[in-house]
Design an enzyme around this catalytic site. Structure first.
Site, PDB file in Angstrom:
ATOM      1  N   CYS A 158     -25.167 -12.278 -21.959  1.00 52.37           N
ATOM      2  CA  CYS A 158     -25.513 -13.355 -22.872  1.00 52.37           C
ATOM      3  C   CYS A 158     -24.244 -14.048 -23.351  1.00 52.37           C
ATOM      4  O   CYS A 158     -23.315 -13.397 -23.820  1.00 52.37           O
ATOM      5  CB  CYS A 158     -26.292 -12.805 -24.063  1.00 52.37           C
ATOM      6  SG  CYS A 158     -26.702 -14.069 -25.296  1.00 52.37           S
TER       7      CYS A 158
ATOM      8  N   CYS B 134     -36.230 -17.466 -14.843  1.00 53.43           N
ATOM      9  CA  CYS B 134     -35.543 -18.716 -14.553  1.00 53.43           C
ATOM     10  C   CYS B 134     -34.627 -19.002 -15.743  1.00 53.43           C
ATOM     11  O   CYS B 134     -35.096 -19.321 -16.833  1.00 53.43           O
ATOM     12  CB  CYS B 134     -36.592 -19.804 -14.361  1.00 53.43           C
ATOM     13  SG  CYS B 134     -35.979 -21.301 -13.630  1.00 53.43           S
TER      14      CYS B 134
ATOM     15  N   CYS C  47     -23.741 -13.429 -27.291  1.00 54.03           N
ATOM     16  CA  CYS C  47     -23.348 -12.157 -27.913  1.00 54.03           C
ATOM     17  C   CYS C  47     -22.733 -11.146 -26.951  1.00 54.03           C
ATOM     18  O   CYS C  47     -22.252 -10.109 -27.384  1.00 54.03           O
ATOM     19  CB  CYS C  47     -24.553 -11.524 -28.619  1.00 54.03           C
ATOM     20  SG  CYS C  47     -25.828 -10.931 -27.486  1.00 54.03           S
TER      21      CYS C  47
ATOM     22  N   CYS D 268     -32.491 -13.486 -25.391  1.00 52.15           N
ATOM     23  CA  CYS D 268     -31.682 -12.272 -25.509  1.00 52.15           C
ATOM     24  C   CYS D 268     -32.285 -11.408 -26.604  1.00 52.15           C
ATOM     25  O   CYS D 268     -32.544 -11.876 -27.711  1.00 52.15           O
ATOM     26  CB  CYS D 268     -30.240 -12.650 -25.856  1.00 52.15           C
ATOM     27  SG  CYS D 268     -29.186 -11.227 -26.245  1.00 52.15           S
TER      28      CYS D 268
ATOM     29  N   CYS E 292     -29.364 -11.202 -29.770  1.00 52.06           N
ATOM     30  CA  CYS E 292     -29.055 -12.337 -30.657  1.00 52.06           C
ATOM     31  C   CYS E 292     -30.167 -13.377 -30.695  1.00 52.06           C
ATOM     32  O   CYS E 292     -30.069 -14.348 -31.428  1.00 52.06           O
ATOM     33  CB  CYS E 292     -27.736 -12.991 -30.271  1.00 52.06           C
ATOM     34  SG  CYS E 292     -27.791 -13.982 -28.756  1.00 52.06           S
TER      35      CYS E 292
END
Length: 136
Positions: free
Chosen positions: A47, A119, A50, A96, A99
């Site tokens: 991510c 996607c 984070c 995510c 976060c």
């Protein structure tokens, strides 16, 4: 559509304008424009908001859509989902789990073994390359 509740963004977080719009405002980058849509390097996609590991290059495949596509996250609880009713359609948003940053959407038209297609916007992820492997 109800927005995904976001954790407070640390003041040290460095995101480009596009990364911020995608991760924090649930925008979508244009197809075939992102950094990772055609990347074949081995590694782990984390991510950008984070640093949490999200997807492995081993589950990445060419879906023909112009966005990085994966058939599974690195761990079942790495990502979360919620219904997205924006743009006059009902889709499943992927974010995510740590976060709550917007990643993209998941669809049920992916390859085996899961039948899923995550996607993902390139602007929401970074590739940590595996220097010990030589994939494609």
């Amino acid at each position: 559509m109800a927005k995904t509740p976001k954790k407070e963004v640390p003041p040290t977080e460095k995101l480009t304008d596009l990364e911020y719009k995608v991760l924090r405002e649930q925008h979508t980058e244009r197809a075939f424009s992102g950094k990772y849509w055609n990347t074949k390097a081995a590694g782990t996609y984390v991510c950008k908001g984070c640093g949490k590991p999200l997807f492995s290059s081993a589950t990445k495949y060419d879906s023909g859509t112009g966005w990085p596509s994966f058939y599974a996250p690195v761990e079942e609880d790495a990502v979360g989902t919620q219904i997205d009713r924006s743009l006059f359609a009902t889709r499943t948003e992927v974010h995510c789990a740590q976060c709550k940053g917007h990643l993209g959407h998941v669809f049920e038209d992916g390859p085996e073994p899961t039948g899923l297609r995550y996607c993902v916007n390139s602007a929401s992820i970074s590739l940590v390359e595996d220097k010990t492997s030589s994939q494609g």
